[in-house]
Design a protein around this motif. Structure first.
Motif, PDB file in Angstrom:
ATOM      1  N   ARG A  65       0.819  -1.209   0.000  1.00  0.00           N
ATOM      2  CA  ARG A  65       0.000   0.000   0.000  1.00  0.00           C
ATOM      3  C   ARG A  65       0.857   1.265   0.000  1.00  0.00           C
ATOM      4  NH1 ARG A  65      -3.159  -3.550   3.081  1.00  0.00           N
ATOM      5  NH2 ARG A  65      -2.279  -2.917   5.084  1.00  0.00           N
ATOM      6  N   TRP A  66       2.066   1.179   0.527  1.00  0.00           N
ATOM      7  CA  TRP A  66       2.959   2.336   0.554  1.00  0.00           C
ATOM      8  C   TRP A  66       3.847   2.390  -0.692  1.00  0.00           C
ATOM      9  CZ3 TRP A  66       8.346   2.986   0.964  1.00  0.00           C
ATOM     10  CH2 TRP A  66       8.780   4.257   1.345  1.00  0.00           C
ATOM     11  N   LEU A  67       4.519   1.295  -0.994  1.00  0.00           N
ATOM     12  CA  LEU A  67       5.503   1.279  -2.069  1.00  0.00           C
ATOM     13  C   LEU A  67       4.857   1.326  -3.451  1.00  0.00           C
ATOM     14  CD1 LEU A  67       8.505   1.103  -2.790  1.00  0.00           C
ATOM     15  CD2 LEU A  67       8.338  -1.397  -2.551  1.00  0.00           C
ATOM     16  N   GLY A  68       3.641   0.782  -3.569  1.00  0.00           N
ATOM     17  CA  GLY A  68       2.977   0.781  -4.870  1.00  0.00           C
ATOM     18  C   GLY A  68       2.822   2.170  -5.455  1.00  0.00           C
TER      19      GLY A  68
ATOM     20  N   GLU B   9      -8.342  -8.402   1.766  1.00  0.00           N
ATOM     21  CA  GLU B   9      -9.543  -7.650   2.129  1.00  0.00           C
ATOM     22  C   GLU B   9      -9.211  -6.184   2.397  1.00  0.00           C
ATOM     23  OE1 GLU B   9     -10.932  -9.782   5.490  1.00  0.00           O
ATOM     24  OE2 GLU B   9     -11.785 -11.444   4.331  1.00  0.00           O
ATOM     25  N   THR B  10      -8.095  -5.951   3.094  1.00  0.00           N
ATOM     26  CA  THR B  10      -7.709  -4.581   3.427  1.00  0.00           C
ATOM     27  C   THR B  10      -7.314  -3.798   2.186  1.00  0.00           C
ATOM     28  OG1 THR B  10      -6.931  -5.337   5.595  1.00  0.00           O
ATOM     29  CG2 THR B  10      -6.192  -3.170   4.865  1.00  0.00           C
ATOM     30  N   ILE B  11      -6.564  -4.436   1.300  1.00  0.00           N
ATOM     31  CA  ILE B  11      -6.159  -3.761   0.059  1.00  0.00           C
ATOM     32  C   ILE B  11      -7.382  -3.373  -0.752  1.00  0.00           C
ATOM     33  CG2 ILE B  11      -4.971  -4.091  -2.147  1.00  0.00           C
ATOM     34  CD1 ILE B  11      -3.050  -6.001  -0.538  1.00  0.00           C
ATOM     35  N   ALA B  12      -8.324  -4.295  -0.894  1.00  0.00           N
ATOM     36  CA  ALA B  12      -9.540  -4.004  -1.659  1.00  0.00           C
ATOM     37  C   ALA B  12     -10.346  -2.888  -1.002  1.00  0.00           C
ATOM     38  CB  ALA B  12     -10.385  -5.265  -1.797  1.00  0.00           C
ATOM     39  N   ASP B  13     -10.485  -2.940   0.319  1.00  0.00           N
ATOM     40  CA  ASP B  13     -11.252  -1.913   1.031  1.00  0.00           C
ATOM     41  C   ASP B  13     -10.604  -0.540   0.888  1.00  0.00           C
ATOM     42  OD1 ASP B  13     -13.054  -3.826   1.823  1.00  0.00           O
ATOM     43  OD2 ASP B  13     -12.272  -4.019   3.868  1.00  0.00           O
ATOM     44  N   ARG B  14      -9.284  -0.475   1.054  1.00  0.00           N
ATOM     45  CA  ARG B  14      -8.594   0.817   0.958  1.00  0.00           C
ATOM     46  C   ARG B  14      -8.671   1.372  -0.462  1.00  0.00           C
ATOM     47  NH1 ARG B  14      -4.367   1.031   4.943  1.00  0.00           N
ATOM     48  NH2 ARG B  14      -5.213   0.116   6.858  1.00  0.00           N
TER      49      ARG B  14
ATOM     50  N   GLY C  25      -2.401   2.567 -13.602  1.00  0.00           N
ATOM     51  CA  GLY C  25      -2.312   1.219 -14.136  1.00  0.00           C
ATOM     52  C   GLY C  25      -2.773   0.201 -13.110  1.00  0.00           C
ATOM     53  N   ALA C  26      -3.019  -1.007 -13.547  1.00  0.00           N
ATOM     54  CA  ALA C  26      -3.562  -2.043 -12.672  1.00  0.00           C
ATOM     55  C   ALA C  26      -2.483  -2.644 -11.784  1.00  0.00           C
ATOM     56  CB  ALA C  26      -4.207  -3.135 -13.502  1.00  0.00           C
ATOM     57  N   TRP C  27      -2.855  -2.928 -10.537  1.00  0.00           N
ATOM     58  CA  TRP C  27      -2.010  -3.657  -9.606  1.00  0.00           C
ATOM     59  C   TRP C  27      -2.573  -5.070  -9.501  1.00  0.00           C
ATOM     60  CZ3 TRP C  27      -1.037  -0.195  -4.657  1.00  0.00           C
ATOM     61  CH2 TRP C  27      -0.644   1.090  -5.056  1.00  0.00           C
ATOM     62  N   ARG C  28      -1.815  -6.042  -9.942  1.00  0.00           N
ATOM     63  CA  ARG C  28      -2.229  -7.447  -9.852  1.00  0.00           C
ATOM     64  C   ARG C  28      -1.587  -8.054  -8.610  1.00  0.00           C
ATOM     65  NH1 ARG C  28      -4.270 -11.193 -13.477  1.00  0.00           N
ATOM     66  NH2 ARG C  28      -3.830 -13.386 -12.960  1.00  0.00           N
ATOM     67  N   ILE C  29      -2.389  -8.643  -7.739  1.00  0.00           N
ATOM     68  CA  ILE C  29      -1.896  -9.095  -6.434  1.00  0.00           C
ATOM     69  C   ILE C  29      -2.273 -10.553  -6.223  1.00  0.00           C
ATOM     70  CG2 ILE C  29      -1.957  -8.660  -3.957  1.00  0.00           C
ATOM     71  CD1 ILE C  29      -3.139  -5.787  -4.950  1.00  0.00           C
ATOM     72  N   GLU C  30      -1.273 -11.353  -5.896  1.00  0.00           N
ATOM     73  CA  GLU C  30      -1.486 -12.761  -5.576  1.00  0.00           C
ATOM     74  C   GLU C  30      -0.819 -13.068  -4.247  1.00  0.00           C
ATOM     75  OE1 GLU C  30       0.183 -14.668  -9.018  1.00  0.00           O
ATOM     76  OE2 GLU C  30      -1.740 -14.644 -10.074  1.00  0.00           O
ATOM     77  N   GLY C  31      -1.217 -14.160  -3.630  1.00  0.00           N
ATOM     78  CA  GLY C  31      -0.655 -14.558  -2.348  1.00  0.00           C
ATOM     79  C   GLY C  31       0.051 -15.899  -2.428  1.00  0.00           C
TER      80      GLY C  31
END
Length: 291
Positions: A52-55, A79-84, A107-113
């Motif tokens: 959330r900071w570095l992006g 959940e937090t990333i989506a909510d923010r 641009g889009a941020w694609r996030i996987e775990g």
């Protein structure tokens, strides 16, 4: 053996202080060194605060793999990333069950775990499919052998390595109070105990150990102060910092347990009365591959 785990509520509480402390200059240097659409591997990602900071410094389309041993924390991160994102008017979608897509203006941020035991790193990490390895508040927990193995693995693929918020061993509680030296002595001993990463934790030696390990592979190493500065208005956070320091010290100074308990009680009372400020020394380290 698993490394010690962290509570999601604690990670959420510290997030704004982490964000204020990290050095923006090193973040900008890392962003400039990355390709057009970088793939970032975040070790010990927790609830996703570094993303959330570095992006925002990367400021373009990007792909992140969040790595943590705790599947529940990763779920909370998504959940937090989506909510923010939605709170600031960005759209968050789920193109796959384990993939989050955040549509930022740049641009889009694609996030996987990825659920993985970092004790086994780097052998269990997809380093061949990323452009940088990042982490925050991790490297002071690991051993020198762990850092050296990570440096060698990154060097084989010429990957930048960014480690934010490594403790330096400088802590100051204000105003002074009886028992400060006792608590700090016990706390520093706790920083160097084995925390599950194959040896004694680096603690305040982490910045130097990172620099030495990556410089040995020809990396240029850049360092910057990133202290937590907790003023008297931060009542809850200051109280939690005092409790954490005292509790850690108690395990090593058992003969003085009563004094430490009194110290915790007094420091918490000061914090809740807006009378306590704290400064915790940290340093960010960025290692960039040669060329």
């Amino acid at each position: 053996m698993m490394a010690e785990e962290f509570d999601g509520d604690w990670l959420d509480l510290r997030e704004p202080y982490d964000a204020a402390a990290r050095d923006p200059g090193l973040a900008a240097m890392l962003a400039a060194a990355l390709p057009a659409r970088p793939r970032v591997l975040d070790l010990g990602a927790g609830t996703g605060s570094l993303l959330r900071w570095l992006g925002h410094f990367i400021g373009r389309a990007q792909a992140w793999t969040l790595v943590d041993a705790d599947a529940a924390l990763l779920e909370r991160a998504f959940e937090t990333i989506a909510d923010r994102a939605e709170a600031v008017g960005w759209v968050a979608t789920w193109p796959g069950r384990k993939t989050l897509l955040v549509h930022s203006p740049e641009g889009a941020w694609r996030i996987e775990g990825l659920v993985a035991n970092l004790v086994l790193a780097p052998a269990n990490l997809p380093l061949d499919r990323v452009d940088a390895v990042v982490n925050t508040a991790l490297c002071d927990l690991v051993s020198r052998d762990w850092v050296e193995a990570m440096a060698a693995a990154c060097a084989r693929r010429r990957l930048p390595f960014y480690a934010a918020l490594n403790v330096t061993g400088r802590e100051r509680f204000s105003p002074p109070y009886p028992g400060d030296a006792l608590v700090m002595r016990g706390f520093r001993r706790d920083q160097r105990r084995d925390k599950g990463f194959g040896g004694i934790a680096l603690g305040p030696a982490a910045p130097d150990a990172i620099a030495e390990a990556f410089a040995a592979h020809g990396y240029s190493v850049h360092r910057a102060a990133s202290d937590w500065v907790i003023d008297r208005r931060a009542r809850v956070f200051a109280a939690e910092i005092a409790t954490g320091h005292g509790s850690a010290a108690m395990a090593w100074e058992r003969r003085d347990a009563a004094r430490i308990e009194d110290w915790i009680e007094a420091r918490r009372a000061q914090a809740m009365d807006a009378l306590l400020s704290v400064r915790i020394g940290h340093q960010d380290v960025l290692a960039l591959p040669p060329g």
